[in-house]
Scaffold this active site. Structure first.
Site, PDB file in Angstrom:
ATOM      1  CG  HIS A   1      91.551 191.898  60.281  1.00 36.39           C
ATOM      2  ND1 HIS A   1      92.661 192.331  59.571  1.00 36.39           N
ATOM      3  CD2 HIS A   1      91.885 190.664  60.749  1.00 36.39           C
ATOM      4  CE1 HIS A   1      93.605 191.400  59.606  1.00 36.39           C
ATOM      5  NE2 HIS A   1      93.161 190.374  60.327  1.00 36.39           N
TER       6      HIS A   1
ATOM      7  CG  ASP B   1      93.118 187.373  63.529  1.00 34.20           C
ATOM      8  OD1 ASP B   1      93.041 187.911  62.407  1.00 34.20           O
ATOM      9  OD2 ASP B   1      94.211 187.195  64.118  1.00 34.20           O
TER      10      ASP B   1
ATOM     11  CG  HIS C   1      95.987 192.126  63.193  1.00 32.05           C
ATOM     12  ND1 HIS C   1      95.026 191.631  64.038  1.00 32.05           N
ATOM     13  CD2 HIS C   1      96.084 191.225  62.186  1.00 32.05           C
ATOM     14  CE1 HIS C   1      94.587 190.478  63.579  1.00 32.05           C
ATOM     15  NE2 HIS C   1      95.201 190.210  62.442  1.00 32.05           N
TER      16      HIS C   1
ATOM     17  NE  ARG D   1      95.913 183.310  62.774  1.00 36.52           N
ATOM     18  CZ  ARG D   1      94.821 183.696  62.107  1.00 36.52           C
ATOM     19  NH1 ARG D   1      94.860 184.767  61.327  1.00 36.52           N
ATOM     20  NH2 ARG D   1      93.707 183.026  62.207  1.00 36.52           N
TER      21      ARG D   1
HETATM   22  C1  OGA Z   1      96.812 187.272  60.428  1.00 36.78           C
HETATM   23  C2  OGA Z   1      97.073 188.557  59.754  1.00 36.78           C
HETATM   24  C3  OGA Z   1      98.862 189.987  58.973  1.00 36.78           C
HETATM   25  C4  OGA Z   1     100.243 189.855  58.438  1.00 36.78           C
HETATM   26  O1  OGA Z   1      97.652 186.364  60.323  1.00 36.78           O
HETATM   27  O2  OGA Z   1      95.774 187.172  61.095  1.00 36.78           O
HETATM   28  O3  OGA Z   1      96.199 189.386  59.678  1.00 36.78           O
HETATM   29  O4  OGA Z   1     100.953 190.893  58.426  1.00 36.78           O
HETATM   30  N1  OGA Z   1      98.320 188.728  59.307  1.00 36.78           N
HETATM   31  O5  OGA Z   1     100.610 188.769  58.007  1.00 36.78           O
HETATM   32 MN    MN Z   2      94.422 188.759  60.993  1.00 33.74          MN
END
Ligand code: OGA
Ligand code: MN
Length: 288
Positions: free
Chosen positions: A100, A102, A251, A267
């Site tokens: 996806h 974000d 990702h 994040r």
């Molecule tokens: C995010 C996500 C992936 C991860 O934080 O947006 O998709 O590996 N994380 O933690």
């Molecule tokens: Mn994500």
């Protein structure tokens, strides 16, 4: 500060950055990010305040809602974690298990995200990134013709139960808050001016195409866009922070034994713009 390629132009690492940064250094970071959609900062020592202040220099921050998974006292920080304290989850577990970008399911998706590793499992828990520029360039003329000028539907309502079978169904109010959105498949990046294939797991239909044909092409594009040749696997080291560009890269989290090990990440999330169709007349391309 040194910038070293990790995989082609797509991913690079930044060594020796110390916060806070002066304007000249920040400009170098910004230029590096424009060139390398995945920027890995090594050994970054930062407090939540510094994480917020640094990310904010790229643009306004997005506050994830509901506030359930945000760091207490720091609503700009979203916690991705399987750690529990006193029976309470400190963050969102199993976030991003599936390809996806974000905010792809919103009218204004997020431009970028910066994820900082504070605790890591000894194995598993890598993050995969897929290069949307490279995928777009590799499409055949035939597929490019099919998607030219078209938008895909991204639907929480249709796919919530598919991607989140472990969560309660959406209520009518949730559905009103998360209506279907339509985004161009050929997306022009507002800063680089380059075109990326814009697809992700909430896509389900293509405008102007019969339902079956659209759904089939969406599936094909989803699989194509994450072929191994477009993917960089990030093996986290403690105090890495990865800044990724959601406008041109997908990702995906990978599993780890979350009953046995702890993985704790913070994040920040950047606000974005409405995705721009690549075939629309070029706007003046602002330099960063
Ligand atoms: C995010 C996500 C992936 C991860 O934080 O947006 O998709 O590996 N994380 O933690
Ligand atoms: Mn994500």
């Amino acid at each position: 500060m040194v910038v070293r390629p990790l995989q082609g132009e797509f991913a690079a690492e930044v060594i020796g950055l110390r916060l806070p940064v002066d304007d000249a250094t920040f400009r170098d970071v910004e230029l590096a990010w424009l060139r390398h959609p995945i920027l890995v900062f090594r050994d970054l020592q930062m407090t939540p305040q510094q994480h917020i202040a640094f990310t904010r220099r790229f643009g306004p921050l997005h506050i994830m809602e509901p506030l359930q998974y945000n760091l207490p006292g720091y609503p700009e920080i979203f916690v991705v974690s399987n750690v529990e304290e006193g029976g309470k989850a400190l963050g969102m577990k199993r976030a991003g298990w599936g390809w996806h970008t974000d905010g792809e399911d919103k009218a204004i998706p997020n431009a970028g995200s910066m994820l900082y590793a504070l605790e890591l499992p000894p194995e598993g828990g890598d993050t995969l990134y897929a290069d949307g520029y490279a995928a777009y360039e590799a499409l055949s003329a035939d597929v490019k013709d099919k998607i030219r000028g078209r938008r895909a539907c991204f639907s929480r309502i249709k796919l919530h139960h598919v991607h989140y079978p472990h969560l309660p169904a959406l209520t009518e109010e949730d559905k009103r808050k998360r209506p279907d959105v339509w985004h161009p498949l050929e997306r022009r990046h507002p800063k680089s001016g380059r075109t990326a294939l814009y697809i992700g797991r909430w896509a389900c239909a293509i405008e102007g195409m019969p339902e079956d044909e659209g759904a089939q092409l969406v599936r094909w594009l989803q699989e194509f866009s994450v072929r191994p040749e477009f993917v960089y696997r990030h093996r986290w080291r403690l105090h890495d922070a990865v800044l990724w560009d959601n406008r041109c890269a997908q990702h995906c989290a990978t599993p780890f034994d979350d009953a046995k090990y702890r993985r704790h990440m913070l994040r920040t999330t950047l606000e974005g713009d409405a995705p721009m169709m690549a075939t629309s007349p070029a706007r003046s391309l602002a330099s960063p």
